[in-house]
Each structure stands twice: as C-alpha cells, then as structure tokens.
Design a protein around this motif. Structure first.
Motif, PDB file in Angstrom:
ATOM      1  N   HIS A  14      21.547  65.166  12.225  1.00 27.01           N
ATOM      2  CA  HIS A  14      20.941  66.479  12.019  1.00 27.01           C
ATOM      3  C   HIS A  14      20.030  66.479  10.795  1.00 27.01           C
ATOM      4  CE1 HIS A  14      22.913  68.667  15.178  1.00 27.01           C
ATOM      5  NE2 HIS A  14      24.098  68.186  14.810  1.00 27.01           N
ATOM      6  N   SER A  17      16.793  64.628  11.730  1.00 26.92           N
ATOM      7  CA  SER A  17      15.892  65.389  12.596  1.00 26.92           C
ATOM      8  C   SER A  17      15.250  66.542  11.830  1.00 26.92           C
ATOM      9  CB  SER A  17      16.625  65.893  13.844  1.00 26.92           C
ATOM     10  OG  SER A  17      17.628  66.805  13.491  1.00 26.92           O
ATOM     11  N   SER A  18      15.955  67.130  10.881  1.00 24.76           N
ATOM     12  CA  SER A  18      15.365  68.171  10.040  1.00 24.76           C
ATOM     13  C   SER A  18      14.245  67.588   9.180  1.00 24.76           C
ATOM     14  CB  SER A  18      16.416  68.807   9.135  1.00 24.76           C
ATOM     15  OG  SER A  18      17.389  69.447   9.902  1.00 24.76           O
ATOM     16  N   VAL A  20      12.416  64.901   9.821  1.00 23.84           N
ATOM     17  CA  VAL A  20      11.291  64.565  10.697  1.00 23.84           C
ATOM     18  C   VAL A  20      10.510  65.835  11.048  1.00 23.84           C
ATOM     19  CG1 VAL A  20      10.663  63.708  12.993  1.00 23.84           C
ATOM     20  CG2 VAL A  20      12.304  62.450  11.590  1.00 23.84           C
ATOM     21  N   SER A  21      11.197  66.914  11.321  1.00 23.70           N
ATOM     22  CA  SER A  21      10.525  68.173  11.647  1.00 23.70           C
ATOM     23  C   SER A  21       9.654  68.654  10.482  1.00 23.70           C
ATOM     24  CB  SER A  21      11.542  69.256  11.983  1.00 23.70           C
ATOM     25  OG  SER A  21      12.275  68.901  13.121  1.00 23.70           O
ATOM     26  N   VAL A  22      10.190  68.584   9.283  1.00 21.15           N
ATOM     27  CA  VAL A  22       9.437  69.004   8.097  1.00 21.15           C
ATOM     28  C   VAL A  22       8.221  68.104   7.893  1.00 21.15           C
ATOM     29  CG1 VAL A  22       9.548  69.166   5.573  1.00 21.15           C
ATOM     30  CG2 VAL A  22      11.385  70.108   6.967  1.00 21.15           C
ATOM     31  N   VAL A  24       6.565  66.363  10.181  1.00 21.63           N
ATOM     32  CA  VAL A  24       5.588  66.620  11.237  1.00 21.63           C
ATOM     33  C   VAL A  24       4.792  67.892  10.929  1.00 21.63           C
ATOM     34  CG1 VAL A  24       5.335  67.273  13.662  1.00 21.63           C
ATOM     35  CG2 VAL A  24       6.763  65.332  13.031  1.00 21.63           C
ATOM     36  N   VAL A  25       5.473  68.943  10.507  1.00 21.42           N
ATOM     37  CA  VAL A  25       4.784  70.185  10.158  1.00 21.42           C
ATOM     38  C   VAL A  25       3.838  69.944   8.975  1.00 21.42           C
ATOM     39  CG1 VAL A  25       5.109  72.508   9.216  1.00 21.42           C
ATOM     40  CG2 VAL A  25       6.524  71.711  11.109  1.00 21.42           C
TER      41      VAL A  25
END
Length: 135
Positions: A14, A17-18, A20-22, A24-25
C-alpha cells in the motif's frame, strides 16, 4: 509465513502504490508546466510581437497620411494599428496621446496537461509604444 509478516507485506504494498501515485501525479504536473508553460510563452511572444507590429503600422500610416496632407494622421494611424491586430487575430486597444501610439494586446493559450487540474486556458499579453513624428 505468519500473519504478522503477511500484514507487513500488504502495508508495504500500500505504501509503495501510494508513492507511485504521488510520483505519477507530480510527473504529469511537471509535464504540464513544461508543455503548457511553453504554449503560454509562445502566446506572450505573439502578443508582444503583434503589439509591436501594430505600433509600427500606426506610425507608418500616420506619416503617410501627413505626407499626403491628411491632417495629423491620427485616425489613419489608429485604423492601421487596429487592422494589424485584426489580421493577427489579437484582441487589443490602441491609444494615441501626445504624439505617442500605445498598443496593448491580449491572447490566450489552451492547456493540455494543466486542464487535468482545472486550468483550461493561460492568458498572455503584450504592449508596445511608438512615437508619431511630425515633420
């Protein structure tokens, strides 16, 4: 595998993935600043160039009108500047005061990446001034 180690692996997943999300944004925002910032710079350059060309056209038309005996040439100068702006597709104002022509323009550039965060258009403006010389 124990229940505790399984839980730690899930938490690590988790967290990853958090992260990676940050990232990417953040990369999308940086791309937006580069691409859309370039578009704004081009729009600003076009606005500045258009204002300068309109001021030059006004001075030339004013001189031609005066040389032809048409008074002080202010109306011819204004008309030439407004025509130049129209040909370039720029919104703008032309003011003539105390022998000086001032042209202010505005335009905008649509965004590509920044529209993802609600910024659809970036505004740009330009201005130029020229002197109407009397013989």
């Amino acid at each position: 595998m124990t229940a505790a180690s399984g839980r730690r692996d899930a938490e690590r997943g988790h967290a990853m993935s958090s992260f990676v999300s940050v990232v990417v944004v953040a990369l999308i925002l940086v791309a937006g600043l580069v691409v859309d910032g370039g578009a704004k710079a081009n729009a600003a350059r076009a606005a500045e160039s258009g204002a300068a060309q309109a001021a030059r056209a006004a001075v030339d038309a004013g001189a031609t009108a005066r040389a032809g005996g048409a008074g002080n040439g202010v109306e011819a100068a204004r008309a030439a500047a407004e025509q130049e702006l129209a040909e370039r597709g720029l919104a703008g104002t032309v003011s003539i005061r105390d022998g000086r022509v001032r042209v202010e323009t505005s335009t905008s550039a649509p965004t590509v990446f920044l529209s993802l965060i609600g910024v659809d258009v970036l505004a740009a403006s330009g201005s130029a001034e020229a002197e109407l010389r009397t013989p």
